[in-house]
Design a protein around this motif. Sequence first.
Motif, short mmCIF file in Angstrom:
data_model
loop_
_atom_site.label_atom_id
_atom_site.label_comp_id
_atom_site.label_asym_id
_atom_site.label_seq_id
_atom_site.Cartn_x
_atom_site.Cartn_y
_atom_site.Cartn_z
N LEU A 192 1.28 1.86 -3.48
CA LEU A 192 0.07 2.43 -4.08
C LEU A 192 -0.01 3.93 -3.82
O LEU A 192 -0.37 4.72 -4.70
CB LEU A 192 -1.19 1.74 -3.53
CG LEU A 192 -1.51 0.34 -4.05
CD1 LEU A 192 -2.90 -0.08 -3.58
CD2 LEU A 192 -1.43 0.27 -5.57
N VAL A 193 0.33 4.33 -2.59
CA VAL A 193 0.32 5.76 -2.27
C VAL A 193 1.29 6.50 -3.20
O VAL A 193 0.96 7.55 -3.75
CB VAL A 193 0.71 5.99 -0.78
CG1 VAL A 193 0.96 7.47 -0.52
CG2 VAL A 193 -0.38 5.47 0.14
N ALA A 194 2.47 5.92 -3.40
CA ALA A 194 3.45 6.56 -4.28
C ALA A 194 2.92 6.67 -5.71
O ALA A 194 3.09 7.70 -6.37
CB ALA A 194 4.77 5.79 -4.25
N ARG A 195 2.29 5.61 -6.18
CA ARG A 195 1.73 5.65 -7.54
C ARG A 195 0.61 6.67 -7.63
O ARG A 195 0.51 7.42 -8.60
CB ARG A 195 1.17 4.28 -7.93
CG ARG A 195 2.18 3.37 -8.60
CD ARG A 195 1.56 2.02 -8.86
NE ARG A 195 0.58 2.05 -9.95
CZ ARG A 195 -0.31 1.09 -10.16
NH1 ARG A 195 -0.37 0.04 -9.36
NH2 ARG A 195 -1.13 1.17 -11.18
N ASN A 196 -0.24 6.68 -6.58
CA ASN A 196 -1.36 7.61 -6.55
C ASN A 196 -0.87 9.06 -6.63
O ASN A 196 -1.46 9.90 -7.29
CB ASN A 196 -2.15 7.39 -5.26
CG ASN A 196 -3.58 7.87 -5.34
OD1 ASN A 196 -4.40 7.56 -4.50
ND2 ASN A 196 -3.93 8.64 -6.36
N LEU A 197 0.26 9.33 -5.97
CA LEU A 197 0.80 10.69 -5.95
C LEU A 197 1.77 10.94 -7.10
O LEU A 197 2.49 11.93 -7.12
CB LEU A 197 1.46 10.98 -4.60
CG LEU A 197 0.46 11.02 -3.43
CD1 LEU A 197 1.15 10.98 -2.09
CD2 LEU A 197 -0.43 12.27 -3.55
N GLU A 198 1.79 10.01 -8.06
CA GLU A 198 2.52 10.16 -9.32
C GLU A 198 4.02 10.32 -9.13
O GLU A 198 4.67 11.09 -9.84
CB GLU A 198 1.96 11.33 -10.14
CG GLU A 198 0.53 11.10 -10.58
CD GLU A 198 0.02 12.25 -11.46
OE1 GLU A 198 0.79 12.69 -12.33
OE2 GLU A 198 -1.13 12.68 -11.28
N LEU A 199 4.61 9.61 -8.17
CA LEU A 199 6.06 9.61 -8.07
C LEU A 199 6.62 8.77 -9.21
O LEU A 199 6.02 7.76 -9.60
CB LEU A 199 6.50 8.99 -6.74
CG LEU A 199 6.64 9.95 -5.56
CD1 LEU A 199 5.27 10.41 -5.10
CD2 LEU A 199 7.38 9.29 -4.41
N ASN A 200 7.79 9.19 -9.74
CA ASN A 200 8.41 8.33 -10.75
C ASN A 200 9.20 7.22 -10.05
O ASN A 200 9.30 7.18 -8.83
CB ASN A 200 9.28 9.16 -11.70
CG ASN A 200 10.39 9.89 -10.97
OD1 ASN A 200 10.92 9.39 -9.97
ND2 ASN A 200 10.76 11.07 -11.45
N LYS B 263 12.39 7.46 -1.88
CA LYS B 263 11.55 7.99 -0.81
C LYS B 263 10.71 6.92 -0.13
O LYS B 263 10.24 7.12 0.98
CB LYS B 263 10.61 9.06 -1.38
CG LYS B 263 11.34 10.21 -2.02
CD LYS B 263 11.01 11.48 -1.31
CE LYS B 263 12.01 12.56 -1.70
NZ LYS B 263 11.67 13.85 -1.12
N VAL B 264 10.46 5.82 -0.82
CA VAL B 264 9.56 4.82 -0.24
C VAL B 264 10.23 3.46 -0.08
O VAL B 264 10.24 2.89 1.01
CB VAL B 264 8.28 4.67 -1.10
CG1 VAL B 264 7.38 3.59 -0.52
CG2 VAL B 264 7.54 6.00 -1.18
N ASN C 65 0.81 -1.21 0.00
CA ASN C 65 0.00 0.00 0.00
C ASN C 65 0.85 1.27 0.00
O ASN C 65 0.42 2.30 -0.49
CB ASN C 65 -0.96 0.00 1.19
CG ASN C 65 -2.09 -1.00 0.98
OD1 ASN C 65 -2.40 -1.36 -0.16
ND2 ASN C 65 -2.71 -1.43 2.06
N TRP C 66 2.07 1.20 0.56
CA TRP C 66 2.99 2.34 0.43
C TRP C 66 3.25 2.62 -1.05
O TRP C 66 3.30 3.77 -1.48
CB TRP C 66 4.32 2.05 1.12
CG TRP C 66 4.29 2.15 2.61
CD1 TRP C 66 3.40 2.86 3.37
CD2 TRP C 66 5.20 1.54 3.53
NE1 TRP C 66 3.72 2.72 4.70
CE2 TRP C 66 4.81 1.92 4.83
CE3 TRP C 66 6.32 0.71 3.38
CZ2 TRP C 66 5.50 1.51 5.97
CZ3 TRP C 66 7.00 0.30 4.51
CH2 TRP C 66 6.59 0.69 5.79
N GLN D 29 12.04 8.40 -7.65
CA GLN D 29 11.51 8.97 -6.40
C GLN D 29 10.93 7.87 -5.51
O GLN D 29 11.12 7.88 -4.30
CB GLN D 29 10.40 9.98 -6.72
CG GLN D 29 10.91 11.27 -7.30
CD GLN D 29 9.75 12.13 -7.80
OE1 GLN D 29 8.84 11.65 -8.46
NE2 GLN D 29 9.78 13.42 -7.47
#
Lengths: 255, 267
Positions: free
Chosen positions: A153-161, A168-169, A150-151, A164
């Motif tokens: 998913l959060v990164a994908r949701n916030l459009e991190l490349n 960051k994750v 789910n971390w 990043q």
Amino acid sequence: MVPKIKEIVLGWSLFLVVLIVWYTLNITQIVPTWLLSSPNETLNTFLKLIKNGSLIKLLLNSFLNIFPSFFVSVFFALILGVFVGINSNFRKIFLPFLSAINLVPSLAWLPLIILFFGFTRQTIWIVIFISSFMRMIYSVIGGVQGVNRNWLLVARNLELNKFQTIMKVIIPGALPQILSGIRVGFGSAWRSLIGAEMLVVTAGGLGKYIWMSQWAFRFDQVISGIIMIALVGILFEQLVFRKIEQATLFKWGLI
Amino acid sequence: MSKEILKLENVSKNFGGKNEFPAIKNINISLHNGELACVLGPSGCGKTVLLRLVAGFLKPTTGRIILDDKEINKPGTDRILIFQDYILFPWMTVYSNIIFGLEKSGLSLRQKKVLADKYLKMVGLTKFKNWYTHNLSGGMKQRIAIARALISNPRVLLMDEPFAALDSQSRKHMRANLEKIWQKTKKTIVFVTHSINEAIVLADTIYLLSSSPARIKKIYKISLPRPRPQYDSKFMKIAKDIEKEIAKEFKNNFNHDFKNNLIFKDI
Ligand SMILES: Nc1ncnc2c1ncn2[C@@H]1O[C@H](COP(=O)(O)OP(=O)(O)OP(=O)(O)O)[C@@H](O)[C@H]1O
Ligand SMILES: [Mg+2]
């Protein structure tokens, strides 16, 4: 309070047993004294070697043999571990190869490396690299694969490349396993170091010292060297790695 | 009535290769800007799948999902998903967790800080901005997640049983909180829940789903004045209606899991 005292007493008990056996062997002269020096003599030698700086010099030499290569191996284990952890094709390529290498003790590579690099510091560096890298890589891979879905998913949701997301994750999320990998990797490197120094004596260091002292039947010096190796190992375990964990994992409530 | 913002057109989703089964069947939903829609449905009926389709993590097998007249096909900051278990980053402080929502924005650190302060205040966590998250209560954690979502300025907020892990006291508190935030920000929200009361407290519109595969069973427009006390007679009448509808659904699916009916009971 009482359980604490009990823990300390029990913890030291085996050290005490060894010391008593050592004294007994020495006093009864079951082992001749020219071969087995007494605990007192050994302690004196140890303190003398510390005072005149020769043990410190040996230690610095050993550090030079281990750290440059150890840091490089941390770097590469992190990079490769992350890629293998996130990409199933990388896994298919690397895992069979890694598990084959993993079965070979790092010192077994020494003759081969000496063939190409001679009795040099580079040879030791390569052994250290293999030794710590092979321990770390599996922890990094495991840590990366264990990162909470789910971390991501959060990164994908916030459009991190990708980059990043990794920085960051994935890496912070895998940090518990990464740190324990670095710790185990260091232990492995430290053990291999002493072995490698005994064989590649031209590179100096504690391993060489112990090896040479043996030829001179200097039991007190051999033991002094061994104590030093253990002390430095414990120092890193309890101070350096513990501190790093306290500054990160403890603070974040992860352990 | 304000403009239509999100639209699901005949959306179906099947899972599994050979033994394909439908998780969602022919869903049509249309939300106008600023609407708070609750999706009410039994456990395992496909509510999470529905939200993940809208979030773009899954693709519909058939049908289309349209946001602002454009069909969506991947995740994006215009639709932020909020999870039941918050999914914060324990290695970041409250403040860093919140500005993580701006990772993609390209704003300067100063601009980020201004926004972060605004949303910290909105969710009442200014005092905790430098804390790490592990010592905070569930309600506080969910407020961080809400702030992280809001700061990226999404068009739609997708909330998947966001208060289900909380005790009943903080649950009530969080409903009131969310209602205030919603009125302040005028966000469009899709709110998934098990709880009939929660749905009636919050929703402009309730979409009642059938058990698996999810279909829309009935749509309720709730026009009671806010805030809505649960002992109000109109409130209770709506709750009864929904309960009856669920009981009917239960009868129709006589063989289908007794559990489903219990699940609807409010906490
Ligand atoms: N990625 C997936 N692959 C296959 N099947 C899935 C997947 N995701 C969900 N399902 C199935 O789809 C159905 C609906 O699941 P979903 O999680 O949406 O239910 P839910 O209504 O959110 O339930 P709950 O109330 O327990 O949260 C379930 O049968 C589930 O097993
Ligand atoms: Mg769900």
